[in-house]
Design a protein around this motif. Structure first.
Motif, PDB file in Angstrom:
ATOM      1  N   TRP A 303       0.816  -1.205   0.000  1.00 10.63           N
ATOM      2  CA  TRP A 303       0.000   0.000   0.000  1.00 10.63           C
ATOM      3  C   TRP A 303       0.857   1.265   0.000  1.00 10.63           C
ATOM      4  N   ASN A 304       2.045   1.191   0.598  1.00 10.30           N
ATOM      5  CA  ASN A 304       2.874   2.403   0.642  1.00 10.30           C
ATOM      6  C   ASN A 304       3.592   2.694  -0.676  1.00 10.30           C
ATOM      7  N   MET A 305       3.350   1.869  -1.689  1.00  9.21           N
ATOM      8  CA  MET A 305       3.881   2.155  -3.019  1.00  9.21           C
ATOM      9  C   MET A 305       2.968   3.130  -3.780  1.00  9.21           C
ATOM     10  N   ILE A 306       1.779   3.378  -3.245  1.00  8.57           N
ATOM     11  CA  ILE A 306       0.835   4.294  -3.875  1.00  8.57           C
ATOM     12  C   ILE A 306       1.236   5.726  -3.524  1.00  8.57           C
ATOM     13  N   LYS A 307       1.421   6.557  -4.542  1.00  7.60           N
ATOM     14  CA  LYS A 307       1.882   7.930  -4.327  1.00  7.60           C
ATOM     15  C   LYS A 307       0.790   8.931  -4.726  1.00  7.60           C
ATOM     16  N   SER A 308       0.781  10.043  -4.013  1.00  2.00           N
ATOM     17  CA  SER A 308      -0.218  11.084  -4.259  1.00  2.00           C
ATOM     18  C   SER A 308       0.438  12.355  -4.769  1.00  2.00           C
ATOM     19  N   ILE A 309      -0.329  13.112  -5.529  1.00  6.49           N
ATOM     20  CA  ILE A 309       0.089  14.446  -5.971  1.00  6.49           C
ATOM     21  C   ILE A 309      -1.040  15.412  -5.626  1.00  6.49           C
ATOM     22  N   LYS A 310      -0.707  16.405  -4.805  1.00  9.38           N
ATOM     23  CA  LYS A 310      -1.690  17.395  -4.356  1.00  9.38           C
ATOM     24  C   LYS A 310      -2.901  16.734  -3.705  1.00  9.38           C
ATOM     25  N   GLY A 311      -2.624  15.685  -2.918  1.00 14.89           N
ATOM     26  CA  GLY A 311      -3.667  15.050  -2.147  1.00 14.89           C
ATOM     27  C   GLY A 311      -4.495  14.030  -2.900  1.00 14.89           C
ATOM     28  N   GLU A 312      -4.203  13.816  -4.169  1.00 15.77           N
ATOM     29  CA  GLU A 312      -4.964  12.846  -4.966  1.00 15.77           C
ATOM     30  C   GLU A 312      -4.065  11.675  -5.354  1.00 15.77           C
ATOM     31  N   LEU A 313      -4.616  10.443  -5.270  1.00 19.71           N
ATOM     32  CA  LEU A 313      -3.848   9.266  -5.663  1.00 19.71           C
ATOM     33  C   LEU A 313      -3.486   9.380  -7.129  1.00 19.71           C
ATOM     34  N   SER A 314      -2.179   9.278  -7.428  1.00 20.52           N
ATOM     35  CA  SER A 314      -1.723   9.564  -8.796  1.00 20.52           C
ATOM     36  C   SER A 314      -1.064   8.370  -9.488  1.00 20.52           C
ATOM     37  N   TYR A 315      -0.160   7.684  -8.770  1.00 17.90           N
ATOM     38  CA  TYR A 315       0.566   6.597  -9.434  1.00 17.90           C
ATOM     39  C   TYR A 315       1.085   5.591  -8.398  1.00 17.90           C
ATOM     40  N   ILE A 316       1.517   4.408  -8.903  1.00 18.32           N
ATOM     41  CA  ILE A 316       2.122   3.365  -8.069  1.00 18.32           C
ATOM     42  C   ILE A 316       3.570   3.188  -8.522  1.00 18.32           C
ATOM     43  N   GLU A 317       4.494   3.195  -7.562  1.00 15.27           N
ATOM     44  CA  GLU A 317       5.907   2.920  -7.867  1.00 15.27           C
ATOM     45  C   GLU A 317       6.154   1.422  -7.706  1.00 15.27           C
TER      46      GLU A 317
END
Length: 362
Positions: A303-317
């Motif tokens: 779950w911590n691979m999920i990244k947000s941009i400006k508070g919105e879920l954006s991409y998975i590393e």
């Protein structure tokens, strides 16, 4: 100068060498008492390489030298030898032991078994060493690569299949030298793959590719001055058909995944019922569809691979495991991560799987 002799229970590796040009022979023994049928003993000696008379009567005994030979670890018949200055057996043993100790010290400090290569390289010995290298046995750390057990097993089985084809056609797999493999032997393998089997062109190409890799390795490792005998084997045409399913078919696939349908009967004699259903199976299939990740990459998602941009879920590393394996340990720290955009449908899946409950967790 006295004649040089060797006792029956001599020091290992020690022999007498005649440097006379027309003789040029090694004698690992000088005499033995051979028991006869009547219980008596008769003295037996090797023969001079020039006169063919008993060694004790050799006229060129001043040309005789003590010599010691040591087997080089990691080779079939590789040896390191030294002609000794000793004039008698006791002195020869002392010199031989000193030479052995120096060799062991040098071998341990500056060398590995893989660096010592026999000039006569037998096919089966080279194959055994190749499998060891694939398994990182006696391989320097900077040359080690991560390979799966399945890959190594597959390569091993194809080498075995090649050997079996040679044996069936009268070739002694244990005695043939690797640099004696020719188009004739390649042709034998080619026929064995195709004859009486339903091997598809892709299977044929994979098997030939394995043998080609082995010979490329052997030529480099043993410094052989030969051309890879599999270089001129043409690839067979492969027709790859990629069928796709519709969205409706995909939904029906997910719908039938259940504990009731997950029971499988395994075993030939002792048949057993196995439950193949897993709670995460549907989620795994959906994640594969929405991310495009490899199976091994999907099962290690966190779950911590999920990244947000400006508070919105954006991409998975996601780690690029395939590239990391190819580069090997110690060289794969800076492999770029795979960036998986979070689409609207993937976002719905993540929330359905429990994002709010598990976010930022390991």
């Amino acid at each position: 100068m006295k004649r040089k002799k060797l006792p029956n229970n001599k020091h290992n590796g020690l022999s007498i060498y005649c440097s006379k040009s027309k003789c040029d022979r090694h004698f690992s023994w000088t005499h033995v008492n051979e028991k006869q049928e009547d219980g008596s003993f008769v003295k037996k000696e090797p023969h001079c390489g020039i006169t063919n008379k008993k060694l004790s009567s050799c006229r060129f005994y001043e040309k005789h030298k003590f010599i010691t030979r040591i087997h080089i670890p990691g080779t079939y018949k590789g040896r390191k030898s030294k002609t000794l200055d000793a004039s008698n057996y006791v002195e020869a043993v002392v010199e031989a032991i000193e030479f052995e100790n120096e060799f062991k010290k040098e071998f341990k400090v500056s060398s590995t078994p893989t660096e010592f290569v026999s000039k006569r390289c037998f096919l089966i010995n080279a194959q055994a060493r190749y499998i060891e290298v694939l398994s990182n046995i006696n391989v320097p750390d900077h040359k080690k690569k991560v390979r799966s057990k399945d890959y190594i097993s597959e390569e091993k089985s194809r080498l075995k299949e090649f050997n079996e084809a040679l044996v069936k056609n009268g070739v002694n797999k244990r005695m043939i030298l690797i640099d004696r493999i020719t188009d004739h032997h390649v042709g034998i393998y080619h026929t064995s793959i195709l004859k009486g089997r339903e091997n598809k062109n892709r299977t044929y190409n994979n098997k030939v590719a394995s043998l080609k890799r082995f010979f490329n390795w052997a030529i480099k490792y043993y410094k052989l001055k030969i051309v890879n005998p599999f270089d001129e084997v043409n690839k067979r045409a492969e027709v790859i058909r990629k069928d796709t399913i519709t969205g409706e078919e995909y939904k029906r696939l997910l719908a039938i995944i259940s504990p009731e349908r997950g029971i499988a009967i395994v075993g030939l004699k002792d048949k057993q019922r196995k439950q193949r259903y897993k709670l995460y199976l549907k989620d795994g299939i959906e994640l594969a569809l929405h991310t495009g990740g490899r199976r091994e990459e999907i099962v290690v998602l966190k779950w911590n691979m999920i990244k947000s941009i400006k508070g919105e879920l954006s991409y998975i590393e996601m780690s690029n495991l395939k590239v990391e394996r190819q580069l090997g340990e110690g060289f794969n720290e800076n492999v770029a991560l795979k960036i998986i955009p979070i689409t609207r449908s993937l976002l719905k899946l993540l929330y359905r799987m429990g994002y709010e409950k598990y976010k930022d967790s390991d």
